[in-house]
Design a protein around this motif. Structure first.
Motif, mmCIF file in Angstrom:
data_model
loop_
_atom_site.group_PDB
_atom_site.id
_atom_site.type_symbol
_atom_site.label_atom_id
_atom_site.label_comp_id
_atom_site.label_asym_id
_atom_site.label_seq_id
_atom_site.Cartn_x
_atom_site.Cartn_y
_atom_site.Cartn_z
ATOM 1 N N SER A 184 0.691 -1.089 -0.080
ATOM 2 C CA SER A 184 0.282 0.118 -0.188
ATOM 3 C C SER A 184 0.976 1.062 0.169
ATOM 4 C CB SER A 184 -0.874 0.168 1.193
ATOM 5 O OG SER A 184 -1.276 1.225 1.566
ATOM 6 N N ASN A 185 0.987 1.887 -1.073
ATOM 7 C CA ASN A 185 1.641 2.906 -1.105
ATOM 8 C C ASN A 185 3.261 2.582 -0.736
ATOM 9 O OD1 ASN A 185 1.959 5.517 -2.045
ATOM 10 N ND2 ASN A 185 0.845 6.578 -0.228
ATOM 11 N N HIS A 186 3.817 1.974 -1.372
ATOM 12 C CA HIS A 186 5.082 1.390 -0.993
ATOM 13 C C HIS A 186 5.337 1.044 0.478
ATOM 14 C CE1 HIS A 186 6.148 2.813 -4.828
ATOM 15 N NE2 HIS A 186 5.680 3.719 -4.617
#
Ligand code: ADP
Ligand code: MG
Length: 303
Positions: free
Chosen positions: A74-76
């Motif tokens: 999730s988002n890196h």
């Protein structure tokens, strides 16, 4: 506890977390996508994942019963998603199946019957082949008429099992079926003769999209069951071209000459027997299973 101790305990705990094989795999598989500080920033997520996973493994109450955690990107960073457990999927499948396979007085073992597990040998291959062929045609076009199977053979050769396998295969394709153990059904019918459920019961069997009649001929012959129950059901199914399967200890000829011919009073009624047999022949193709008794082999392996 001072801060140092707490940190220590946290580090100890996280050691186990980082050693978890699923976490290790997730980190290495997603290495390029994860930001360099992802493990640090997402430590609480990793810990939650680890804790939930172990609760489920120990059959303890988890946060979301029936669901298991999975690691997701999730988002890196790392996050947790929840997906249904194998048990929940199985339970749902079982519920779906039990809605699709309507069975009346059938043994429980049919629930697990499948073509895949139908032990094969040269004595059984013809019946299996015909059952599979019928099932495939039915799946291809359930609205059309297909001749069902009439499986006969002695006690314990796997006739009922094969019906169960047909029903389960169809259920996996969302197709409903109705199976009745005919002798038990006949007894029930005799009991409800004065009741008002009689008509409705016969009616629901007449109209079932696929009807499988198990053990026809195993009950005591009765002219009433023959003419007003079996005859009525089969007449309707033939007229409406509704697929129907049978199992019996008797071949079609034996069934016609014995069970269907002898009236309750002991008179012979060959014309009536022939009428019923014409319907059975129209609805199904006969195949024999000539095998040893599986029931005996399975329950008493030393015999
Ligand atoms: P029938 O209806 O011919 O009397 P069943 O279908 O009741 O026989 O089978 C007898 C027993 O053998 C059952 O316990 C069933 O689960 C088992 N059985 C039958 N056929 C198979 C098979 N092909 N593979 C595994 N078990 C089977
Ligand atoms: Mg049987």
């Amino acid at each position: 506890m001072n801060k140092k101790d707490l940190n220590h305990r946290f580090d100890d705990l996280m050691q186990d977390v980082y050693r978890d094989p699923d976490i290790k795999r997730f980190l290495s598989e997603n290495q390029t996508q994860l930001s360099p500080d992802a493990v640090e920033k997402s430590a609480s997520k990793l810990f939650e994942y680890y804790a939930e996973k172990n609760k489920i493994a120990k059959h303890e109450m988890s946060q979301v019963p029936g669901y298991q955690p999975v690691l997701v990107l999730s988002n890196h960073l790392i996050d947790i998603g929840y997906q249904p457990t194998k048990e929940l999927i199985q339970e749902r499948e079982e519920r779906r199946r039990s809605h699709l396979v309507r069975s009346i007085s059938m043994p429980k073992m049919i629930q697990d019957a499948s073509f895949k597990d139908f032990n094969q040998n040269e004595n059984r291959i013809a019946a299996l082949g015909l059952a599979v062929k019928f099932t495939n045609l039915y799946i291809q076009s359930p609205e059309k008429f297909h001749k069902g199977v009439y499986i006969y053979g002695s006690f314990g050769v796997g006739k009922t099992y094969l019906l169960g396998a047909i029903a389960n295969r169809l259920a996996s394709k969302n197709l409903p079926s109705t199976m009745i153990h005919f002798p038990s059904f006949a007894v029930e019918m005799k009991r409800s003769i004065q009741g008002n459920t009689f008509g409705a019961k016969v009616d629901s069997l007449k109209r079932a999209p696929l009807l499988m009649i198990d053990d026809i001929g195993a009950d005591a012959s009765s002219t009433w069951i023959r003419d007003d129950v079996l005859g009525v059901i089969l007449e309707y199914r033939m007229q409406e071209e509704l697929p129907t399967c049978f199992t019996s200890n008797f071949s079609m000829q034996q069934l016609q000459d014995g069970y269907l011919t002898i009236s309750t009073q002991g008179d012979e009624e060959p014309i009536k027997a022939q009428r019923i047999m014409e319907r059975i022949e129209y609805l199904s193709t006969e195949v024999e299973i000539l095998d040893t008794n599986w029931r005996k082999e399975l329950s008493n392996p030393d015999e």
